[in-house]
Design a protein around this motif. Structure first.
Motif, PDB file in Angstrom:
ATOM      1  N   LYS A 107     -26.658 -41.874  15.651  1.00  0.00           N
ATOM      2  CA  LYS A 107     -27.298 -41.139  14.547  1.00  0.00           C
ATOM      3  C   LYS A 107     -28.763 -40.794  14.839  1.00  0.00           C
ATOM      4  O   LYS A 107     -29.342 -39.945  14.163  1.00  0.00           O
ATOM      5  CB  LYS A 107     -27.162 -41.907  13.229  1.00  0.00           C
ATOM      6  CG  LYS A 107     -27.946 -43.203  13.139  1.00  0.00           C
ATOM      7  CD  LYS A 107     -27.659 -43.882  11.797  1.00  0.00           C
ATOM      8  CE  LYS A 107     -28.422 -45.207  11.697  1.00  0.00           C
ATOM      9  NZ  LYS A 107     -28.129 -45.898  10.442  1.00  0.00           N
ATOM     10  N   GLN A 108     -29.346 -41.441  15.838  1.00  0.00           N
ATOM     11  CA  GLN A 108     -30.717 -41.080  16.209  1.00  0.00           C
ATOM     12  C   GLN A 108     -30.697 -39.864  17.126  1.00  0.00           C
ATOM     13  O   GLN A 108     -29.947 -39.813  18.092  1.00  0.00           O
ATOM     14  CB  GLN A 108     -31.410 -42.254  16.919  1.00  0.00           C
ATOM     15  CG  GLN A 108     -31.504 -43.528  16.084  1.00  0.00           C
ATOM     16  CD  GLN A 108     -32.195 -43.307  14.744  1.00  0.00           C
ATOM     17  OE1 GLN A 108     -33.173 -42.555  14.649  1.00  0.00           O
ATOM     18  NE2 GLN A 108     -31.675 -43.953  13.703  1.00  0.00           N
ATOM     19  N   TYR A 109     -31.517 -38.885  16.824  1.00  0.00           N
ATOM     20  CA  TYR A 109     -31.506 -37.623  17.567  1.00  0.00           C
ATOM     21  C   TYR A 109     -32.897 -37.313  18.107  1.00  0.00           C
ATOM     22  O   TYR A 109     -33.904 -37.421  17.386  1.00  0.00           O
ATOM     23  CB  TYR A 109     -31.053 -36.484  16.656  1.00  0.00           C
ATOM     24  CG  TYR A 109     -31.019 -35.126  17.316  1.00  0.00           C
ATOM     25  CD1 TYR A 109     -29.890 -34.687  18.000  1.00  0.00           C
ATOM     26  CD2 TYR A 109     -32.120 -34.267  17.247  1.00  0.00           C
ATOM     27  CE1 TYR A 109     -29.844 -33.440  18.609  1.00  0.00           C
ATOM     28  CE2 TYR A 109     -32.091 -33.014  17.853  1.00  0.00           C
ATOM     29  CZ  TYR A 109     -30.948 -32.599  18.530  1.00  0.00           C
ATOM     30  OH  TYR A 109     -30.910 -31.365  19.130  1.00  0.00           O
ATOM     31  N   GLU A 110     -32.951 -36.942  19.389  1.00  0.00           N
ATOM     32  CA  GLU A 110     -34.216 -36.488  19.978  1.00  0.00           C
ATOM     33  C   GLU A 110     -33.890 -35.522  21.116  1.00  0.00           C
ATOM     34  O   GLU A 110     -33.250 -35.896  22.096  1.00  0.00           O
ATOM     35  CB  GLU A 110     -35.039 -37.671  20.502  1.00  0.00           C
ATOM     36  CG  GLU A 110     -36.425 -37.248  20.942  1.00  0.00           C
ATOM     37  CD  GLU A 110     -37.350 -38.427  21.233  1.00  0.00           C
ATOM     38  OE1 GLU A 110     -38.509 -38.166  21.617  1.00  0.00           O
ATOM     39  OE2 GLU A 110     -36.908 -39.589  21.089  1.00  0.00           O
ATOM     40  N   LYS A 111     -34.284 -34.271  20.938  1.00  0.00           N
ATOM     41  CA  LYS A 111     -33.982 -33.251  21.945  1.00  0.00           C
ATOM     42  C   LYS A 111     -34.957 -32.090  21.777  1.00  0.00           C
ATOM     43  O   LYS A 111     -35.177 -31.611  20.668  1.00  0.00           O
ATOM     44  CB  LYS A 111     -32.534 -32.764  21.787  1.00  0.00           C
ATOM     45  CG  LYS A 111     -32.065 -31.777  22.859  1.00  0.00           C
ATOM     46  CD  LYS A 111     -30.597 -31.404  22.613  1.00  0.00           C
ATOM     47  CE  LYS A 111     -30.147 -30.275  23.507  1.00  0.00           C
ATOM     48  NZ  LYS A 111     -29.993 -30.632  24.910  1.00  0.00           N
ATOM     49  N   ASP A 112     -35.501 -31.666  22.899  1.00  0.00           N
ATOM     50  CA  ASP A 112     -36.401 -30.505  22.929  1.00  0.00           C
ATOM     51  C   ASP A 112     -37.499 -30.595  21.872  1.00  0.00           C
ATOM     52  O   ASP A 112     -37.815 -29.625  21.164  1.00  0.00           O
ATOM     53  CB  ASP A 112     -35.617 -29.200  22.729  1.00  0.00           C
ATOM     54  CG  ASP A 112     -34.583 -28.984  23.833  1.00  0.00           C
ATOM     55  OD1 ASP A 112     -34.812 -29.468  24.951  1.00  0.00           O
ATOM     56  OD2 ASP A 112     -33.547 -28.341  23.555  1.00  0.00           O
ATOM     57  N   GLY A 113     -38.063 -31.771  21.731  1.00  0.00           N
ATOM     58  CA  GLY A 113     -39.173 -31.953  20.800  1.00  0.00           C
ATOM     59  C   GLY A 113     -38.764 -32.170  19.356  1.00  0.00           C
ATOM     60  O   GLY A 113     -39.618 -32.378  18.490  1.00  0.00           O
ATOM     61  N   VAL A 114     -37.465 -32.111  19.078  1.00  0.00           N
ATOM     62  CA  VAL A 114     -36.984 -32.340  17.705  1.00  0.00           C
ATOM     63  C   VAL A 114     -36.504 -33.783  17.615  1.00  0.00           C
ATOM     64  O   VAL A 114     -35.673 -34.223  18.406  1.00  0.00           O
ATOM     65  CB  VAL A 114     -35.831 -31.382  17.342  1.00  0.00           C
ATOM     66  CG1 VAL A 114     -35.316 -31.681  15.931  1.00  0.00           C
ATOM     67  CG2 VAL A 114     -36.270 -29.937  17.452  1.00  0.00           C
ATOM     68  N   LYS A 115     -37.035 -34.501  16.622  1.00  0.00           N
ATOM     69  CA  LYS A 115     -36.700 -35.907  16.465  1.00  0.00           C
ATOM     70  C   LYS A 115     -36.254 -36.144  15.024  1.00  0.00           C
ATOM     71  O   LYS A 115     -36.880 -35.637  14.088  1.00  0.00           O
ATOM     72  CB  LYS A 115     -37.922 -36.769  16.781  1.00  0.00           C
ATOM     73  CG  LYS A 115     -37.615 -38.250  16.984  1.00  0.00           C
ATOM     74  CD  LYS A 115     -38.854 -38.982  17.446  1.00  0.00           C
ATOM     75  CE  LYS A 115     -38.552 -40.457  17.658  1.00  0.00           C
ATOM     76  NZ  LYS A 115     -39.771 -41.200  18.050  1.00  0.00           N
ATOM     77  N   GLY A 116     -35.186 -36.886  14.853  1.00  0.00           N
ATOM     78  CA  GLY A 116     -34.728 -37.144  13.488  1.00  0.00           C
ATOM     79  C   GLY A 116     -33.427 -37.929  13.461  1.00  0.00           C
ATOM     80  O   GLY A 116     -33.047 -38.571  14.445  1.00  0.00           O
ATOM     81  N   LYS A 117     -32.744 -37.843  12.323  1.00  0.00           N
ATOM     82  CA  LYS A 117     -31.518 -38.612  12.096  1.00  0.00           C
ATOM     83  C   LYS A 117     -30.370 -37.645  11.762  1.00  0.00           C
ATOM     84  O   LYS A 117     -30.522 -36.707  10.988  1.00  0.00           O
ATOM     85  CB  LYS A 117     -31.747 -39.579  10.933  1.00  0.00           C
ATOM     86  CG  LYS A 117     -30.556 -40.429  10.553  1.00  0.00           C
ATOM     87  CD  LYS A 117     -30.936 -41.392   9.429  1.00  0.00           C
ATOM     88  CE  LYS A 117     -29.729 -42.126   8.876  1.00  0.00           C
ATOM     89  NZ  LYS A 117     -28.831 -41.309   8.110  1.00  0.00           N
ATOM     90  N   ARG A 118     -29.218 -37.887  12.382  1.00  0.00           N
ATOM     91  CA  ARG A 118     -28.063 -37.021  12.134  1.00  0.00           C
ATOM     92  C   ARG A 118     -27.511 -37.246  10.726  1.00  0.00           C
ATOM     93  O   ARG A 118     -27.623 -38.329  10.160  1.00  0.00           O
ATOM     94  CB  ARG A 118     -26.936 -37.321  13.133  1.00  0.00           C
ATOM     95  CG  ARG A 118     -27.250 -37.006  14.578  1.00  0.00           C
ATOM     96  CD  ARG A 118     -25.981 -37.188  15.414  1.00  0.00           C
ATOM     97  NE  ARG A 118     -26.266 -37.191  16.844  1.00  0.00           N
ATOM     98  CZ  ARG A 118     -26.402 -36.097  17.593  1.00  0.00           C
ATOM     99  NH1 ARG A 118     -26.289 -34.904  17.025  1.00  0.00           N
ATOM    100  NH2 ARG A 118     -26.645 -36.198  18.887  1.00  0.00           N
TER     101      ARG A 118
END
Length: 807
Positions: free
Chosen positions: A481-492
């Protein structure tokens, strides 16, 4: 010499042949023939497998599919599985095993049962909604809906089931309990993904005019959409605050004696500090939250409620103060969350006012309202006039509608409005076994939608598939559920899509199931859509059948579907009941019929023939074991005659010509109209005729077997083979008939004496008047009626009736 009929041996032989030869594989790129797309509503692959009702609709589409193929059509008849479902999730929760293994095992056993019944499905095009290759495109379509503003993330009241740990749609809640499991359901506010159904309402209503569907289903959809044209009016609250109501009866506004607000609405929350009977109001609100929308509206036969003591609204048309109540029949999520109450002209308002001693004001003249309300159904279009309505008294209802609306509009407190009963489609469930929603909530509270290259977003394997504390099971996937890609960070997003997501577009994927670049090739969609014949149960009228129309219409507007409506013709098969006349199920297990048992004991062709001969496809019918045995006897009778080479002749003495051509005509027509029981009756007439004659010309035998094989394909193929044909008859030409051959030489008509039928007479089709009248007068009962009387007039309406006037 007669051959032995062994259904097990014959059915295994031809099922193996069809599979090895890929007899029913459709070349979707073959545009040289006219297309015919026939489809069954795909099943959920339950562990129980097929029940007796499944083969009914499936056999119907199979018969049509086989006939159309012989008529020269390129037929697409696929099968797949609506494989996201609660039973698999419950299995995962109880065992700790991933639901996919359970699902794939069920699909395997379900497919085996379907193949045993000899259906002509193109298995190379099988899909399953839980397959990532499929749900990649479900996620992609959802993404487009979001980007175009139709999928939204909003705060709204929902049906919450604590035991299941999920939100349920209205059609999944029955009498305040979950459809599955019977667990208590309450209303609570939650952030939810929804799809804006009302945005499609007008187009959906228009589309109903284009399609060949049962009128009852179209009416259900119209009712569910619930379009009405009326006026929205603003009301001030004494001491501060305001709300609006929507009404289609603005002519009764002078008759308002109280107003009702939704108990769970924001207006009531804001008023609570000023309410004098807080405990009573809060208790009523808590009771309301235990009910779903259906219980509060359609199933609600009485208007319960609770007064908000000390709170009054001002009627803008005359400045009068009226008390405010809350009532569970008013929904915060529908319309404005408030209604006006006019007891003299609404029966439930009338009954409510009587219970609570609320005064009534009659404002439409034309009936006594002391015993019951004078409602709009009784006064509209009857020339009734207004009373007790100030300057509008004396106007007709129709005149008053316009004048009162104009007055309130000029005051700035009203406007014309179109309203829909239709509400947002809640598009998220707090479950594991469903399509993951392809969005991320970023650290700065924005919604980030995944790029196409990140699809499909695949469900992670979990150690524990049960949600905790009302949260979705995917909350247990701490890393996923943790998301970090291409400078975008957040929760699914950890909710998944509802079970109706994949079924909203699956009919498109069958056309091009292995395409990895798009959900289906556009050229193929243009050729194959719409589905020509769709058969399934009526229980999906306001669920799947509505959702699939919405998704298709969205894709059509976007230029991605070539048709406004996905299903050209829809037919609902009736239910097959137990022999006790009650729906088969757990309640009466001794009356449940397992199709596999019938196949084992009698053969698949017997099951197919029996279910088609039970009665009209659309009606519900009780199971009758004697009928099964009768179907097997008819197969034996057909087999015995047509496998005896001595019965098949190369010459034709025309003794069977008329009945053969009659049979081809009727069976073809009945198959087209899905009248399978009457088609079988005609086949029985033909078989009786061949037994009576003792022989049958080869051409007629082959023509009959082609038609018969649509219902009983295994025995049909075997008889075709025994007649000396080496290839399958699946691609043979459908038999034709000659109208001249079925013309009747004679007709039987009634003979009247003084307008009363006294007998019948058989005449040649081209019988002359004089001859016809002579024969009619020779009929004994006619002669007796004329005895001793003089003929005044003789009338012969050729081919219809003879009337002799005497005195």
């Amino acid at each position: 010499m007669e051959q032995l009929y062994d259904p097990k041996k014959i059915e295994e032989k031809w099922q193996k042949y069809w599979e090895e030869k890929e007899t029913f594989k459709t070349d979707v790129w073959d545009f040289s023939k006219p297309k015919y797309y026939v489809l069954d509503m795909f099943p959920y692959p339950s562990g129980v497998g097929l029940h007796a009702g499944h083969p009914e609709g499936y056999t119907a589409t199979d018969i049509v599919s086989r006939m159309k193929r012989m008529q020269g059509y390129n037929v697409l008849h696929p099968m797949g599985y609506d494989s996201f479902g609660l039973p698999a999730e419950q299995y995962a929760v109880s065992t700790g095993n991933h639901p996919n293994g359970f699902t794939e095992k069920n699909i395997e056993s379900f497919s085996k049962q379907l193949k045993e019944l000899g259906f002509d499905y193109d298995w190379s095009k099988m899909i399953a909604t839980s397959d990532p290759k499929f749900y990649k495109w479900t996620q992609w379509i959802f993404k487009q809906l979001y980007l175009d503003g139709y999928a939204k993330y909003i705060d709204m009241p929902v049906n919450w089931c604590e035991e299941l740990g999920t939100v349920l749609s209205n059609d999944e809640v029955i009498d305040g309990k979950s459809e599955r499991g019977g667990y208590p359901v309450i209303r609570k506010n939650m952030k939810q993904w929804v799809i804006n159904q009302p945005a499609f309402a007008e187009k959906l209503l228009e589309g109903l005019e284009e399609i060949d569907w049962p009128e009852s289903t179209k009416d259900m959809q119209r009712h569910w959409i619930g379009k009405s044209e009326g006026v929205e009016v603003d009301f001030e609250i004494v001491g501060g605050g305001n709300f609006s109501i929507y009404t289609t009866c603005i002519e009764t506004i002078y008759g308002i004696t109280f107003m009702v607000l939704a108990p769970d609405g924001q207006i009531v929350k804001d008023l609570m500090p000023r309410v004098e009977n807080k405990e009573e109001v809060e208790a009523y609100i808590n009771e309301t939250l235990k009910k779903n929308d259906m219980d509060r509206t359609e199933l609600n036969k009485t208007k319960s409620g609770c007064i908000l003591k000390g709170i009054y609204a001002i009627n803008p048309v005359n400045g009068k103060e009226v008390p405010l109540f809350i009532g569970d029949f008013v929904l915060a999520s529908y319309g404005t969350g408030a209604v006006m109450a006019v007891p003299s002209h609404d029966q439930r308002d009338f009954e409510y006012a009587g219970v609570h001693n609320i005064p009534m004001i009659q404002v439409i003249d034309g009936a006594d309202v002391s015993e019951k309300a004078f409602e709009k159904g009784d006064y509209l279009g009857k020339g009734c006039i207004l009373m007790n309505s100030e300057e509008f008294t004396g106007l007709t209802v129709e005149e008053a509608k316009v004048a009162i609306t104009e007055k309130l509009s000029k005051m700035g407190v009203a406007r014309k409005s179109v309203n829909y009963h239709f509400r947002e489609w809640i598009f998220a469930r707090q479950r594991y076994w469903g399509e993951p929603v392809p969005v991320v909530y970023t650290e700065n509270d924005e919604i980030h939608v995944l790029s196409d290259s990140e699809l499909p977003l695949i469900l992670p394997v979990l150690e524990d598939y049960k949600g905790k504390n009302g949260k979705a099971p995917l909350e247990n996937a701490t890393e996923w559920k943790q998301y970090e890609k291409d400078g975008v960070k957040g929760k699914r997003e950890t909710s998944t899509m509802p079970g109706s997501a994949g079924s909203s577009w699956y009919f498109m994927r069958y056309i091009d199931p292995d395409n990895q670049e798009e959900f289906a090739n556009q050229e193929l969609l243009k050729h194959w859509l719409p589905v020509d014949l769709y058969i399934g149960g009526p229980e999906h009228a306001v669920g799947h059948l509505m959702y699939s129309r919405i998704w298709n219409r969205y894709l059509y507007d976007k230029g991605l579907s070539p048709v406004r409506e996905p299903f050209k013709k829809l037919v609902h098969q009736g239910m097959i009941l137990g022999s006790n006349g009650i729906k088969m199920g757990k309640r009466f297990p001794e009356f449940v019929v397992n199709p596999s048992d019938i196949v084992r004991d009698y053969g698949a062709d017997t099951l197919r023939l029996y279910e088609m001969f039970m009665g009209p496809l659309e009606v519900s019918k009780p199971w009758n074991q004697q009928g099964v045995e009768g179907a097997r006897k008819f197969i034996n009778r057909v087999w015995t005659f047509f496998t005896n080479e001595e019965n098949i002749t190369e010459d034709n003495d025309d003794s069977l010509t008329k009945v053969y051509h009659q049979t081809v005509k009727k069976v073809t027509s009945d198959f087209e109209q899905l009248g399978f029981n009457t088609a079988i009756s005609q086949m029985m007439i033909f078989v009786n005729s061949v037994y009576k004659v003792g022989t049958c010309p080869r051409k007629y035998a082959e023509g009959f077997i082609k038609m018969y094989s649509c219902i009983c394909p295994h025995v049909g193929e075997e008889m075709w083979n025994l007649l000396g044909n080496s290839n399958t008859l699946a691609n043979e030409c459908w038999p034709t008939y000659d109208e001249d051959a079925i013309k009747e030489d004679t007709i039987t008509i009634g003979v009247q004496v003084n307008g009363k039928v006294k007998g019948t007479v058989e005449l040649a089709v081209d019988e002359e008047n004089g001859s016809a009248l002579t024969k009619a007068k020779e009929v004994p009962t006619v002669a007796k009626a004329m005895e001793g009387k003089a003929i005044v007039k003789e009338i012969y309406v050729k081919g219809k009736i003879i009337n002799i006037v005497v005195k």
